[in-house]
Design a protein around this motif. Structure first.
Motif, PDB file in Angstrom:
ATOM      1  N   PHE A  37      54.966  19.389  56.385  1.00  0.00           N
ATOM      2  CA  PHE A  37      55.706  19.849  57.555  1.00  0.00           C
ATOM      3  C   PHE A  37      54.718  20.006  58.710  1.00  0.00           C
ATOM      4  O   PHE A  37      53.512  20.046  58.499  1.00  0.00           O
ATOM      5  CB  PHE A  37      56.386  21.191  57.267  1.00  0.00           C
ATOM      6  N   ARG A  38      55.237  20.110  59.919  1.00  0.00           N
ATOM      7  CA  ARG A  38      54.349  20.326  61.050  1.00  0.00           C
ATOM      8  C   ARG A  38      55.014  21.239  62.071  1.00  0.00           C
ATOM      9  O   ARG A  38      56.238  21.329  62.144  1.00  0.00           O
ATOM     10  CB  ARG A  38      53.954  19.000  61.700  1.00  0.00           C
ATOM     11  N   GLN A  39      54.142  21.889  62.836  1.00  0.00           N
ATOM     12  CA  GLN A  39      54.616  22.765  63.897  1.00  0.00           C
ATOM     13  C   GLN A  39      53.799  22.483  65.135  1.00  0.00           C
ATOM     14  O   GLN A  39      52.570  22.583  65.126  1.00  0.00           O
ATOM     15  CB  GLN A  39      54.477  24.233  63.496  1.00  0.00           C
ATOM     16  N   ARG A  48      59.590  24.736  62.226  1.00  0.00           N
ATOM     17  CA  ARG A  48      58.721  23.696  61.708  1.00  0.00           C
ATOM     18  C   ARG A  48      59.547  22.465  61.390  1.00  0.00           C
ATOM     19  O   ARG A  48      60.720  22.556  61.035  1.00  0.00           O
ATOM     20  CB  ARG A  48      57.985  24.195  60.473  1.00  0.00           C
ATOM     21  N   GLU A  49      58.900  21.350  61.475  1.00  0.00           N
ATOM     22  CA  GLU A  49      59.557  20.057  61.361  1.00  0.00           C
ATOM     23  C   GLU A  49      59.150  19.387  60.066  1.00  0.00           C
ATOM     24  O   GLU A  49      57.958  19.286  59.757  1.00  0.00           O
ATOM     25  CB  GLU A  49      59.170  19.183  62.559  1.00  0.00           C
ATOM     26  N   PHE A  50      60.121  18.879  59.341  1.00  0.00           N
ATOM     27  CA  PHE A  50      59.843  18.114  58.139  1.00  0.00           C
ATOM     28  C   PHE A  50      59.159  16.804  58.523  1.00  0.00           C
ATOM     29  O   PHE A  50      59.553  16.147  59.510  1.00  0.00           O
ATOM     30  CB  PHE A  50      61.135  17.829  57.388  1.00  0.00           C
ATOM     31  N   TYR A  97      49.649  20.838  60.644  1.00  0.00           N
ATOM     32  CA  TYR A  97      50.334  20.240  59.499  1.00  0.00           C
ATOM     33  C   TYR A  97      50.157  21.145  58.281  1.00  0.00           C
ATOM     34  O   TYR A  97      49.035  21.560  57.963  1.00  0.00           O
ATOM     35  CB  TYR A  97      49.779  18.853  59.214  1.00  0.00           C
ATOM     36  N   THR A 114      64.073  17.878  52.449  1.00  0.00           N
ATOM     37  CA  THR A 114      63.729  17.405  53.793  1.00  0.00           C
ATOM     38  C   THR A 114      64.166  18.353  54.896  1.00  0.00           C
ATOM     39  O   THR A 114      64.097  18.009  56.067  1.00  0.00           O
ATOM     40  CB  THR A 114      64.372  16.032  54.048  1.00  0.00           C
ATOM     41  N   THR A 116      64.318  22.567  56.318  1.00  0.00           N
ATOM     42  CA  THR A 116      63.390  23.444  57.026  1.00  0.00           C
ATOM     43  C   THR A 116      62.291  23.986  56.134  1.00  0.00           C
ATOM     44  O   THR A 116      61.419  24.703  56.605  1.00  0.00           O
ATOM     45  CB  THR A 116      64.142  24.628  57.639  1.00  0.00           C
ATOM     46  N   GLY A 117      62.333  23.653  54.855  1.00  0.00           N
ATOM     47  CA  GLY A 117      61.261  24.071  53.965  1.00  0.00           C
ATOM     48  C   GLY A 117      61.518  25.347  53.201  1.00  0.00           C
ATOM     49  O   GLY A 117      60.646  25.804  52.463  1.00  0.00           O
ATOM     50  N   TRP A 123      52.877  27.497  50.201  1.00  0.00           N
ATOM     51  CA  TRP A 123      52.461  26.851  51.448  1.00  0.00           C
ATOM     52  C   TRP A 123      50.959  26.960  51.628  1.00  0.00           C
ATOM     53  O   TRP A 123      50.338  27.949  51.214  1.00  0.00           O
ATOM     54  CB  TRP A 123      53.147  27.521  52.637  1.00  0.00           C
TER      55      TRP A 123
END
Length: 133
Positions: A37-39, A48-50, A97, A114, A116-117, A123
Motif C-alpha cells: 500500500f502507499r500513502q 492509504r492506497e492499495f 510504501y 485490494t 483499504t487494508g 504492517w
C-alpha cells in the motif's frame, strides 16, 4: 512477535526503477497473503492506497489500475520476503510504501485483499519512494 521490515526505497528520476523488499519474521511466511500500500505525502489523513497483493500460493496477484504493467509483486518463501518491482516510475508514485501481511492461508474476497487494508493483521513501518520529474 511478527515484524515486517521494508527496504529499497529512495530517490529516483521519472522513468527509473526501484525494487522494494519486505522481510517477515517468523516461520509461517508461506501462509501469508502479502500486500503493498502507499500513502502520498502532504496529506496524512488521506486514505492509504492499495498498490499490489499476492496470495500465499504465489499464483494470484492483484494490481491497482494505476500501476498495472509497471509494477510486479512477487515472493520468495525461502527468504520470508515479498518484493515490489517498480518500473517506469512517475512523480505521482511518490509516497511512503507499506507492506502488509495476512497470515493463515485465509481466502478473503479480492475486494478485501485490494481494499483499504483493514483485513491485514501486520504492517511494516514504511519506506519512502520519491520520484523526481
Amino acid at each position: 512477535q511478527v515484524q515486517l521490515v521494508e527496504s529499497g526505497g529512495g530517490l529516483v528520476s521519472a522513468g527509473g526503477s526501484l525494487r522494494l523488499s519486505c522481510v517477515v519474521s517468523g516461520r509461517t511466511f508461506d501462509s501469508y497473503t502479502m500486500g503493498w500500500f502507499r500513502q502520498a505525502p502532504g496529506n496524512p489523513g488521506k486514505e492509504r492506497e492499495f498498490v499490489a497483493a499476492i496470495r500465499w500460493n504465489g499464483e494470484n496477484t492483484y494490481y491497482a489500475d494505476s500501476v498495472k504493467g509497471r509494477f510486479t509483486i512477487s515472493r520468495d518463501n525461502a527468504k520470508n520476503t515479498a518484493y515490489l518491482q517498480m518500473n517506469s516510475l512517475k512523480p505521482e508514485d511518490t509516497a511512503v510504501y507499506y507492506c502488509a501481511g495476512l497470515p493463515g492461508r485465509i481466502w478473503v474476497p479480492e475486494s478485501a485483499v485490494t481494499g483499504t487494508g483493514t483485513m491485514y493483521d501486520y504492517w511494516g513501518q514504511g519506506t519512502q519512494v520519491t520520484v523526481s520529474s
